[in-house]
Write a protein that holds these residues in place. Sequence first.
Motif, PDB file in Angstrom:
ATOM      1  N   ARG A 227      -4.147   5.666   8.912  1.00 12.75           N
ATOM      2  CA  ARG A 227      -4.001   5.955   7.494  1.00 12.75           C
ATOM      3  C   ARG A 227      -5.388   6.179   6.911  1.00 12.75           C
TER       4      ARG A 227
ATOM      5  N   TYR B  83       0.836  -1.195   0.000  1.00  9.66           N
ATOM      6  CA  TYR B  83       0.000   0.000   0.000  1.00  9.66           C
ATOM      7  C   TYR B  83       0.876   1.252   0.000  1.00  9.66           C
TER       8      TYR B  83
ATOM      9  N   TYR C 131       0.277  13.002  -5.305  1.00  8.68           N
ATOM     10  CA  TYR C 131      -1.077  12.471  -5.468  1.00  8.68           C
ATOM     11  C   TYR C 131      -1.605  12.940  -6.812  1.00  8.68           C
TER      12      TYR C 131
ATOM     13  N   CYS D 140       5.331  12.812  -1.319  1.00 10.04           N
ATOM     14  CA  CYS D 140       4.311  11.944  -1.902  1.00 10.04           C
ATOM     15  C   CYS D 140       3.499  12.721  -2.922  1.00 10.04           C
TER      16      CYS D 140
ATOM     17  N   ARG E 248       0.357   5.439  -8.714  1.00  7.02           N
ATOM     18  CA  ARG E 248       0.466   3.995  -8.705  1.00  7.02           C
ATOM     19  C   ARG E 248      -0.241   3.392  -7.491  1.00  7.02           C
ATOM     20  N   GLN E 249      -0.208   4.088  -6.380  1.00  6.65           N
ATOM     21  CA  GLN E 249      -0.925   3.597  -5.206  1.00  6.65           C
ATOM     22  C   GLN E 249      -1.632   4.779  -4.551  1.00  6.65           C
ATOM     23  N   GLN E 250      -2.723   4.493  -3.866  1.00  5.41           N
ATOM     24  CA  GLN E 250      -3.514   5.571  -3.287  1.00  5.41           C
ATOM     25  C   GLN E 250      -2.802   6.313  -2.170  1.00  5.41           C
ATOM     26  N   SER E 251      -1.711   5.731  -1.647  1.00  2.34           N
ATOM     27  CA  SER E 251      -0.979   6.422  -0.589  1.00  2.34           C
ATOM     28  C   SER E 251      -0.041   7.480  -1.184  1.00  2.34           C
ATOM     29  N   GLY E 252      -0.038   7.585  -2.514  1.00  2.00           N
ATOM     30  CA  GLY E 252       0.778   8.604  -3.176  1.00  2.00           C
ATOM     31  C   GLY E 252       2.026   8.017  -3.798  1.00  2.00           C
TER      32      GLY E 252
ATOM     33  N   HIS F 243     -19.649  -0.044   4.173  1.00  2.00           N
ATOM     34  CA  HIS F 243     -19.143  -1.331   3.671  1.00  2.00           C
ATOM     35  C   HIS F 243     -19.889  -2.536   4.228  1.00  2.00           C
TER      36      HIS F 243
ATOM     37  N   LYS G 102       5.285   7.770   6.095  1.00  2.00           N
ATOM     38  CA  LYS G 102       5.508   6.448   5.495  1.00  2.00           C
ATOM     39  C   LYS G 102       6.768   5.803   6.065  1.00  2.00           C
TER      40      LYS G 102
ATOM     41  N   PRO H 189       6.406   1.116  -3.827  1.00  2.00           N
ATOM     42  CA  PRO H 189       7.862   1.061  -3.897  1.00  2.00           C
ATOM     43  C   PRO H 189       8.432   2.446  -3.595  1.00  2.00           C
TER      44      PRO H 189
ATOM     45  N   ASP I 259       3.776  13.499   4.594  1.00  2.00           N
ATOM     46  CA  ASP I 259       3.283  12.155   4.281  1.00  2.00           C
ATOM     47  C   ASP I 259       4.428  11.180   4.051  1.00  2.00           C
ATOM     48  N   PHE I 260       5.476  11.638   3.413  1.00  2.22           N
ATOM     49  CA  PHE I 260       6.590  10.737   3.147  1.00  2.22           C
ATOM     50  C   PHE I 260       7.282  10.335   4.448  1.00  2.22           C
TER      51      PHE I 260
ATOM     52  N   ASP J 160       4.207  16.763  -0.755  1.00  2.31           N
ATOM     53  CA  ASP J 160       2.907  16.095  -0.869  1.00  2.31           C
ATOM     54  C   ASP J 160       1.878  16.855  -1.695  1.00  2.31           C
TER      55      ASP J 160
ATOM     56  N   HIS K   6      -7.641   8.269  -3.112  1.00  2.00           N
ATOM     57  CA  HIS K   6      -8.623   7.748  -2.182  1.00  2.00           C
ATOM     58  C   HIS K   6      -9.851   8.636  -2.208  1.00  2.00           C
TER      59      HIS K   6
ATOM     60  N   ASN L   3       5.893   7.836  -4.601  1.00  2.00           N
ATOM     61  CA  ASN L   3       7.038   8.178  -3.749  1.00  2.00           C
ATOM     62  C   ASN L   3       8.153   8.814  -4.564  1.00  2.00           C
TER      63      ASN L   3
END
Lengths: 223, 377
Positions: free
Chosen positions: A120, A62, B91, B89, B68-72, B149, A179, A65, A175-176, B8, B127, B74
């Motif tokens: 998160r 999630y 978005y 990150c 690529r992913q919803q967490s942002g 959900h 992570k 990479p 945010d980074f 970000d 997201h 990198n």
Amino acid sequence: MDDWDSWGMLACLCTVLWHLPAVPALNRTGDPGPGPSIQKTYDLTRYLEHQLRSLAGTYLNYLGPPFNEPDFNPPRLGAETLPRATVDLEVWRSLNDRLRLTQNYEAYSHLLCYLRGLNRQAATAELRRSLAHFCTSLQGLLGSIAGVMAALGYPLPQPLPGTEPTWTPGPAHSDFLQKMDDFWLLKELQTWLWRSAKDFNRLKKKMQPPAAAVTLHLGAHGF
Amino acid sequence: TAVISPQDPTLLIGSSLLATCSVHGDPPGATAEGLYWTLNGRRLPPELSRVLNASTLALALANLNGSRQQSGDNLVCHARDGSILAGSCLYVGLPPEKPVNISCWSKNMKDLTCRWTPGAHGETFLHTNYSLKYKLRWYGQDNTCEEYHTVGPYSCHIPKDLALFTPYEIWVEATNRLGSARSDVLTLDILDVVTTDPPPDVHVSRVGGLEDQLSVRWVSPPALKDFLFQAKYQIRYRVEDSVDWKVVDDVSNQTSCRLAGLKPGTVYFVQVRCNPFGIYGSKKAGIWSEWSHPTAASTPRSGGACEPRGGEPSSGPVRRELKQFLGWLKKHAYCSNLSFRLYDQWRAWMQKSHKTRNQDEGILPSGRRGTTRGPAR
């Protein structure tokens, strides 16, 4: 880049955990001693280790990479307040039982606290569920360790003096950086579970009397 | 250490980004020389980077793809030796589309569950938070649903405090970093979308020795027992090894039904479901309940339920024996118009009399052969 306050804030949250419900004392009449509890705690660490492997895999995917790459090793910046499992071998060997148990108990209390704060927003509902499930299991481990300490007559570690469980959100953490903190939390959790298995294995061996006069029943406890 | 700017950021797909990595502090004299960028773990081509000044490396990205992913994504600034100096990150995505196809149902008038579909054109890459809102039509106050959900990712459950007799206005708001969208408002009356539990206690049994019929009985769902004046039911059944269901429709307001035209000696699976039609005077059909758990029963084998030998397709040995008997009778008796037709008529009469005598009793008492039962002559 120096506002690691969020870790400090979360540490305050940890005081909430110190107020765990009192563990009832084991019935000492004719009881098999702390052996079964130690075995159970050992089994729990192995189970949690297994659970963590799958949770961490999903969580790191999630994060994306390079967090999910095998040799990823970012700077360990904000995670200074994380309880460190890594310890000198001689120091580890020479720990007395009480200290060994206390270190485990304190470590998991902190780790559980941080894990709960792993808020998160963007994580999928499934990931949030897995995290919640893991937290519950970790809470079980804490209870189990507390049980062993009670059985051996050791007091539970006291909460940090003067800290009330109030937590105000600190300045925004990028945010980074968050992570990276998440990465190290999972890594440290993993290392602690590896170490705890060895800690409890060592305790188990110590509790076994040298003579065969008394046999301890160390049943494998399923869960 | 270093700092990446912007930190970000949120960007629309296809937009461009100009980022900088500024080194400072220790080790003193740190420069932008040798620094490089990676995005999601992949080193970016050097032509995208530019040294702005002694301590700053710039990056120009164009026509960005969705994250690529919803967490942002990198984005990382590395020192010459590969160590991470800073990260940011990214978005990249699209604002949400209007959610569509809201449908709701109420279980026994006690709660409301709603489902919707996100806007049609696929992924936003970010997201997206969905919020189901509802309010009574003439009473002003907006409420937000809290249990999400429950039946899939785009659903929400309102467990209590629902009013009857006044319509609700329901809509869904979708929000992400790039914007928000609101669905059309759905107006509904709880009484028009009521569903209930499947009928409990479904029993399937034989009808005497009748080989082509089964009797199905059930109980009206208890949660609505005081309100179900006009419940409708539907029955479906299939042969054991088949996937094709046959449906019996329009079973109105009764709690039993006879299935006919079935194959003899066959196992059938039967299910029943209920529709609380016209509840509290609503003019509309409600919503069908789930099917009850399958109940199985078998039709009697032809030739009578107490055929002592199993596995024969029809009444083989009985018929053969009778053929011989009739043949003998013709030769030696006076009833010259004895024939198989007469025998069949007699059999049909036998089945009919079983029906009246053994209603719902199922299997005939074992050990007695059908042919020996007959009208006393």
